[in-house]
Design a protein around this motif. Structure first.
Motif, PDB file in Angstrom:
ATOM      1  N   GLU A 190      -1.689  -0.179  11.006  1.00  0.00           N
ATOM      2  CA  GLU A 190      -2.712  -1.127  11.606  1.00  0.00           C
ATOM      3  C   GLU A 190      -2.277  -2.391  10.645  1.00  0.00           C
ATOM      4  OE1 GLU A 190      -6.654   0.522  11.204  1.00  0.00           O
ATOM      5  OE2 GLU A 190      -5.972   2.428  13.000  1.00  0.00           O
ATOM      6  N   THR A 191      -2.755  -2.311   9.786  1.00  0.00           N
ATOM      7  CA  THR A 191      -2.313  -3.913   9.064  1.00  0.00           C
ATOM      8  C   THR A 191      -1.621  -4.702   9.196  1.00  0.00           C
ATOM      9  OG1 THR A 191      -1.769  -2.643   7.070  1.00  0.00           O
ATOM     10  CG2 THR A 191      -3.896  -2.636   6.987  1.00  0.00           C
ATOM     11  N   SER A 192      -0.380  -3.968   8.856  1.00  0.00           N
ATOM     12  CA  SER A 192       1.016  -4.026   8.985  1.00  0.00           C
ATOM     13  C   SER A 192       0.927  -5.138  10.612  1.00  0.00           C
ATOM     14  CB  SER A 192       1.793  -3.179   9.317  1.00  0.00           C
ATOM     15  OG  SER A 192       2.332  -2.291  10.040  1.00  0.00           O
ATOM     16  N   LEU A 193       0.256  -4.369  12.117  1.00  0.00           N
ATOM     17  CA  LEU A 193       0.622  -5.057  13.175  1.00  0.00           C
ATOM     18  C   LEU A 193      -0.702  -6.446  12.894  1.00  0.00           C
ATOM     19  CD1 LEU A 193      -0.107  -1.951  16.211  1.00  0.00           C
ATOM     20  CD2 LEU A 193       2.769  -3.106  14.435  1.00  0.00           C
TER      21      LEU A 193
ATOM     22  N   LYS B 117       1.496  -1.410   0.309  1.00  0.00           N
ATOM     23  CA  LYS B 117       0.321  -0.179   0.056  1.00  0.00           C
ATOM     24  C   LYS B 117       0.892   1.255  -0.038  1.00  0.00           C
ATOM     25  CE  LYS B 117      -3.881  -2.165   2.500  1.00  0.00           C
ATOM     26  NZ  LYS B 117      -4.861  -1.967   3.548  1.00  0.00           N
ATOM     27  N   LEU B 118       2.391   0.908   0.665  1.00  0.00           N
ATOM     28  CA  LEU B 118       3.156   2.300   0.848  1.00  0.00           C
ATOM     29  C   LEU B 118       3.032   2.813  -0.750  1.00  0.00           C
ATOM     30  CD1 LEU B 118       5.348   1.284   2.512  1.00  0.00           C
ATOM     31  CD2 LEU B 118       3.587   3.509   3.220  1.00  0.00           C
ATOM     32  N   LEU B 119       3.379   1.494  -2.067  1.00  0.00           N
ATOM     33  CA  LEU B 119       3.051   2.186  -3.211  1.00  0.00           C
ATOM     34  C   LEU B 119       1.782   2.977  -3.908  1.00  0.00           C
ATOM     35  CD1 LEU B 119       4.545  -1.359  -4.702  1.00  0.00           C
ATOM     36  CD2 LEU B 119       6.260   0.734  -3.554  1.00  0.00           C
ATOM     37  N   LEU B 120       0.960   3.195  -3.232  1.00  0.00           N
ATOM     38  CA  LEU B 120       0.090   3.603  -4.205  1.00  0.00           C
ATOM     39  C   LEU B 120      -0.475   4.821  -2.989  1.00  0.00           C
ATOM     40  CD1 LEU B 120      -2.228   0.583  -3.762  1.00  0.00           C
ATOM     41  CD2 LEU B 120      -1.391   1.574  -5.636  1.00  0.00           C
ATOM     42  N   ARG B 121       0.519   5.374  -1.803  1.00  0.00           N
ATOM     43  CA  ARG B 121       0.465   6.793  -1.195  1.00  0.00           C
ATOM     44  C   ARG B 121       0.928   7.639  -1.721  1.00  0.00           C
ATOM     45  NH1 ARG B 121       1.775   8.620   3.103  1.00  0.00           N
ATOM     46  NH2 ARG B 121       0.126   9.940   3.084  1.00  0.00           N
ATOM     47  N   GLU B 122       1.914   7.709  -2.983  1.00  0.00           N
ATOM     48  CA  GLU B 122       1.607   9.012  -4.000  1.00  0.00           C
ATOM     49  C   GLU B 122       0.799   9.698  -4.387  1.00  0.00           C
ATOM     50  OE1 GLU B 122       7.262   8.899  -4.336  1.00  0.00           O
ATOM     51  OE2 GLU B 122       5.724   7.522  -5.074  1.00  0.00           O
ATOM     52  N   ARG B 123       0.048   8.374  -5.053  1.00  0.00           N
ATOM     53  CA  ARG B 123      -1.007   8.458  -6.191  1.00  0.00           C
ATOM     54  C   ARG B 123      -2.771   8.372  -5.503  1.00  0.00           C
ATOM     55  NH1 ARG B 123      -0.022   4.263 -10.342  1.00  0.00           N
ATOM     56  NH2 ARG B 123       0.327   3.089  -8.060  1.00  0.00           N
ATOM     57  N   MET B 124      -2.391   8.239  -3.885  1.00  0.00           N
ATOM     58  CA  MET B 124      -4.330   8.454  -3.262  1.00  0.00           C
ATOM     59  C   MET B 124      -3.400   8.845  -1.935  1.00  0.00           C
ATOM     60  SD  MET B 124      -5.503   5.014  -4.611  1.00  0.00           S
ATOM     61  CE  MET B 124      -6.940   4.426  -3.121  1.00  0.00           C
ATOM     62  N   PRO B 125      -4.189   9.605  -1.560  1.00  0.00           N
ATOM     63  CA  PRO B 125      -3.356  10.479  -0.270  1.00  0.00           C
ATOM     64  C   PRO B 125      -4.493  10.394   0.965  1.00  0.00           C
ATOM     65  CG  PRO B 125      -3.668  12.447  -1.690  1.00  0.00           C
ATOM     66  CD  PRO B 125      -4.249  10.584  -2.916  1.00  0.00           C
ATOM     67  N   SER B 126      -5.729  10.022   0.182  1.00  0.00           N
ATOM     68  CA  SER B 126      -6.316   9.054   1.601  1.00  0.00           C
ATOM     69  C   SER B 126      -6.186   7.144   2.074  1.00  0.00           C
ATOM     70  CB  SER B 126      -7.958   9.245   0.550  1.00  0.00           C
ATOM     71  OG  SER B 126      -7.888   7.911  -0.368  1.00  0.00           O
ATOM     72  N   LEU B 127      -5.260   7.283   1.405  1.00  0.00           N
ATOM     73  CA  LEU B 127      -4.529   5.944   2.325  1.00  0.00           C
ATOM     74  C   LEU B 127      -3.462   6.367   3.280  1.00  0.00           C
ATOM     75  CD1 LEU B 127      -3.324   3.776  -0.705  1.00  0.00           C
ATOM     76  CD2 LEU B 127      -4.844   2.829   1.278  1.00  0.00           C
ATOM     77  N   LYS B 128      -4.006   5.957   4.268  1.00  0.00           N
ATOM     78  CA  LYS B 128      -3.404   7.237   5.712  1.00  0.00           C
ATOM     79  C   LYS B 128      -2.336   6.066   5.999  1.00  0.00           C
ATOM     80  CE  LYS B 128      -6.329  10.661   6.171  1.00  0.00           C
ATOM     81  NZ  LYS B 128      -7.094  10.209   6.902  1.00  0.00           N
ATOM     82  N   VAL B 129      -1.570   6.618   7.228  1.00  0.00           N
ATOM     83  CA  VAL B 129       0.043   5.752   7.222  1.00  0.00           C
ATOM     84  C   VAL B 129      -0.612   4.547   7.943  1.00  0.00           C
ATOM     85  CG1 VAL B 129       1.734   5.715   8.621  1.00  0.00           C
ATOM     86  CG2 VAL B 129       1.762   7.203   6.421  1.00  0.00           C
TER      87      VAL B 129
END
Length: 757
Positions: free
Chosen positions: A88-91, A71-83
């Motif tokens: 949370e999903t990684s945990l 998902k980190l690869l999508l953050r530059e194109r989708m700002p709504s993907l919150k860190v």
């Protein structure tokens, strides 16, 4: 970045009763800009090898699951993907992996003994999760920020309600995440429980508020060094270094702006929802779709008495990632059912159809005209027209069914052709195996594998057929690979019944005593198994510190017998007759680089990976003489893992290749390839019994023991699902028996390779 990190860790070494580690990630600038900086502080209330395994696993798992998240690869194109959502999903993934790790490694540990805090700092946002007794203090300015001369600092523990953080699962570490902003000039200090007991909160405020993070850590170390105690101290300081003037108050977005991007935001939200896996979920974003529940997330303009101001203190939003899901599900489905019920009561299909037709004038006129024309037709023609329409519908339906049946027949015929071809090739493979034409059989297996994987598996019958072909394929493949299964091996001892923490890693057989000896350096013990009655006992040597029990060598004579274990720079000898220990001195320059040892005559030979040399030692009483270099040819022994001697010396490399040496000179020698090829060999052994001519290579990764003759010709291999934790083996060639050490189990198996001379 507008934040600074500093870490503190002080341990009393081996005398510590806990295992402690502090980790701060060092991502590259792009990754830090995209995802922030991750940190972990962990303490386990026991000091053992298992504790170190758990610490290393958790740190590696958390870091990998977060920074390698797709998902980190999508953050530059989708700002709504919150860190925070990615965190949370990684945990959640780490929770699952930790449960599997504990079970697979057979580690017994109480979750209450693990104290771990992990989080990320992203643009002065803190997202942190905790399990156990660690503390996290927010140290924040309380007075007028423009008048620093009178500035005072307050302190609050973010992990105030630790009891809420315990998960329901036995091995679930992370059950919720705390999110918030670190105010300007404020600091967050995460520490283990011991540090909070020996340094007061007042001292924390004075040190952290007045000093840069690195200097604050050094000041704490000075205080700790004056404390006479045998406990570990660990902590991380995170300081927001941004100035107030750089903080802009977010402006209220106007209604028109919100309306113009509503569609785009909704699309991004839906995409983000599809990418969110099961496990930890953010409840709040889903509740927004229920208007009648929006009040649950309404923030009052004025905080209640005793509340925390966002501009002065960290705003904490505890996400209970498991408890709120039930309430959300109940509310969601209750509202959905109510909406459907109201719709069914009020909806009138006839009125809806009439109103829809009236909205399209041309369609309404065409339907009225068609209705009038149909009424004007005489009765007989109406019947004829109706019958014609019925025939037309039946004709179209018949054509459709015919085409579908044809496609089905083609699929069935294609499936039957493939199954016949598989059966034919499997019969050809049987013939090739019967006449020992392995090369032809291997080519057929490649073709069969492709055909089997191309079979459809839509129906139960097709699935059954696929499993049948697959089973026969595996059986034939094992024949060409010359595999003998070991599932029928007899369990003669479970070392866990002797010591619940048993972790033996070597096995040796004594013909003189008819016993097996399993060495366990972690427990400073040697387990002895009598093959006559399968009884087991243990010998623990406490007079001399045991660091390791490596490369066991059996020295046998008519009167006595010893097993020599290498214990760093000394040799620990066990008298198998009296079962007493003694220590012999030996001069080893680099004990950590000794990869193999063997006995020939009265001399011991050691392989030194660092110096690319084999050293020979002669025993003189309780000591060994000064070693002499034995090699005459230059060799690269950096990948050597073991050594075996029968007059020649055989050096096993980790890639499965073997170097054969005679009188220090390299002999042209190569092992015949086996299928699958050796990838990560661990141990080598050669026959020493009269009339036997075998060479054995153990590969624990693929759970197998590969057998060659001493000329290097591949003979066969032993393999089985009961060798999942394979560590060592020993062969009793007189009685044609192989003993395997798999985990804590000692297995006995009747060998069949003696018939292949």
């Amino acid at each position: 970045m507008s934040y600074k990190f500093a870490q503190l860790i002080q341990t009393p070494g081996k005398s510590s009763k806990t295992s402690t580690e502090v980790y701060i990630a060092q991502p590259d600038s792009h990754k830090e800009e995209l995802a922030g900086k991750l940190f972990v502080i962990i303490e386990i209330n026991e000091n053992s090898n298992n504790s170190l395994k758990i610490i290393n696993f958790l740190i590696d798992s958390i870091v990998h699951n977060f920074y390698q998240n797709e998902k980190l690869l999508l953050r530059e194109r989708m700002p709504s993907l919150k860190v925070e959502h990615i965190f949370e999903t990684s945990l959640a993934k780490t929770n699952t992996q930790f449960t599997d790790f504990i079970k697979n490694e057979n580690i017994k540990i109480s979750i209450e003994n693990i104290n771990i805090s992990t989080g990320i700092v992203f643009k002065n946002e803190l997202h942190i999760s905790n399990s156990g007794n660690n503390n996290a203090y927010l140290i924040f300015p309380k007075t007028d920020k423009n008048d620093k001369s009178s500035e005072k600092f307050g302190i609050v523990n973010i992990f105030k309600n630790k009891e809420e953080q315990n998960g329901n699962s036995k091995y679930r570490l992370f059950s919720n995440v705390i999110n918030g902003i670190i105010p300007p000039r404020a600091s967050v200090f995460i520490s283990n429980e011991a540090l909070s007991e020996y340094i007061s909160q007042k001292q924390f405020i004075e040190i952290i508020s007045s000093l840069p993070p690195t200097s604050a850590v050094e000041q704490m170390k000075n205080i700790i060094n004056n404390i006479n105690t045998y406990v570990s101290f660990a902590g991380i300081i995170i300081k927001n270094t941004i100035l107030d003037k750089n903080i802009e108050t977010p402006r209220q977005k106007n209604e028109a702006s919100n309306s113009s991007i509503f569609s785009l935001n909704k699309t991004e939200d839906n995409t983000e929802a599809l990418l969110t896996p099961s496990g930890m979920i953010s409840i709040k974003k889903w509740l927004k779709i229920l208007p009648d529940l929006s009040d649950l997330f309404h923030k009052p303009n004025n905080p209640p008495s005793g509340g925390l101001f966002l501009k002065d203190k960290i705003f904490m939003k505890r996400k209970s990632l498991f408890n709120k899901s039930k309430q959300f599900t109940n509310n969601f489905f209750a509202n959905l059912l109510q909406a459907l019920l109201n719709l069914s009561r009020n909806f009138n299909f006839k009125n809806f159809l009439n109103s829809s037709i009236k909205k399209i004038p041309r369609l309404e006129a065409a339907l009225v005209s068609l209705k009038n024309k149909f009424r004007s037709i005489i009765f007989n023609k109406k019947i004829l027209l109706t019958v014609s329409l019925l025939f037309l519908v039946a004709f179209i339906y018949n054509i459709s069914n015919t085409k579908k049946d044809q496609q089905t027949e083609v699929s069935i015929q294609k499936y039957n052709d493939i199954t016949k071809e598989i059966e034919q090739k499997q019969n050809q493979a049987d013939s090739s195996l019967l006449y020992s034409n392995d090369e032809r059989a291997k080519k057929l297996f490649d073709e069969i594998s492709t055909l089997i994987e191309g079979l459809p598996k839509d129906t139960n019958e097709q699935k059954t057929s696929y499993e049948s072909f697959k089973q026969k394929f595996n059986e034939q493949l094992e024949k060409v690979r010359r595999v003998t299964r070991t599932e029928t091996a007899e369990l003669i001892s479970d070392l866990k019944n002797i010591n619940s923490n048993a972790n033996a890693d070597s096995l040796l057989f004594s013909k003189k005593t008819n016993k097996l000896y399993a060495a366990d350096a972690s427990q400073k013990s040697i387990y002895i198994i009598s093959l006559a009655d399968k009884s087991a006992s243990t010998i623990t040597y406490l007079d001399n510190p045991i660091q390791e029990l490596k490369n066991p060598i059996l020295l046998s004579s008519e009167d006595t017998e010893y097993i020599d274990y290498f214990n760093k720079s000394s040799i620990l000898s066990l008298n198998t007759i009296s079962e007493e220990f003694s220590t012999n001195e030996i001069s080893v320059a680099d004990p950590d680089f000794i990869s193999g040892a063997g006995l020939y005559g009265a001399n011991i030979y050691l392989t030194d990976n660092k110096n690319n040399e084999i050293y020979r030692y002669s025993k003189n009483g309780q000591k060994f003489d000064t070693p002499t270099a034995w090699l005459k040819d230059k060799l690269d022994l950096s990948q050597a893992v073991d050594l075996a001697i029968d007059g020649n010396i055989y050096i096993l490399n980790s890639d499965g290749t073997v170097v054969k040496l005679l009188r220090g000179t390299n002999v042209d020698y190569k092992l015949e390839a086996c299928d699958p090829p050796l990838e990560q060999a661990n141990k080598i052994s050669v026959s020493t019994a009269k009339g036997q001519d075998f060479l054995y290579v153990l590969e624990t990764k693929n759970k197998r023991l590969v057998v060659y003759n001493k000329a290097g010709q591949f003979l066969m291999q032993y393999q089985g699902d009961n060798l999942t934790a394979l560590k060592d083996f020993v062969v009793d060639e007189d009685n044609k028996i192989i003993y395997f050490l798999s985990g804590a189990n000692v297995l006995r198996f009747s060998a069949v390779h003696f018939e292949l001379k």
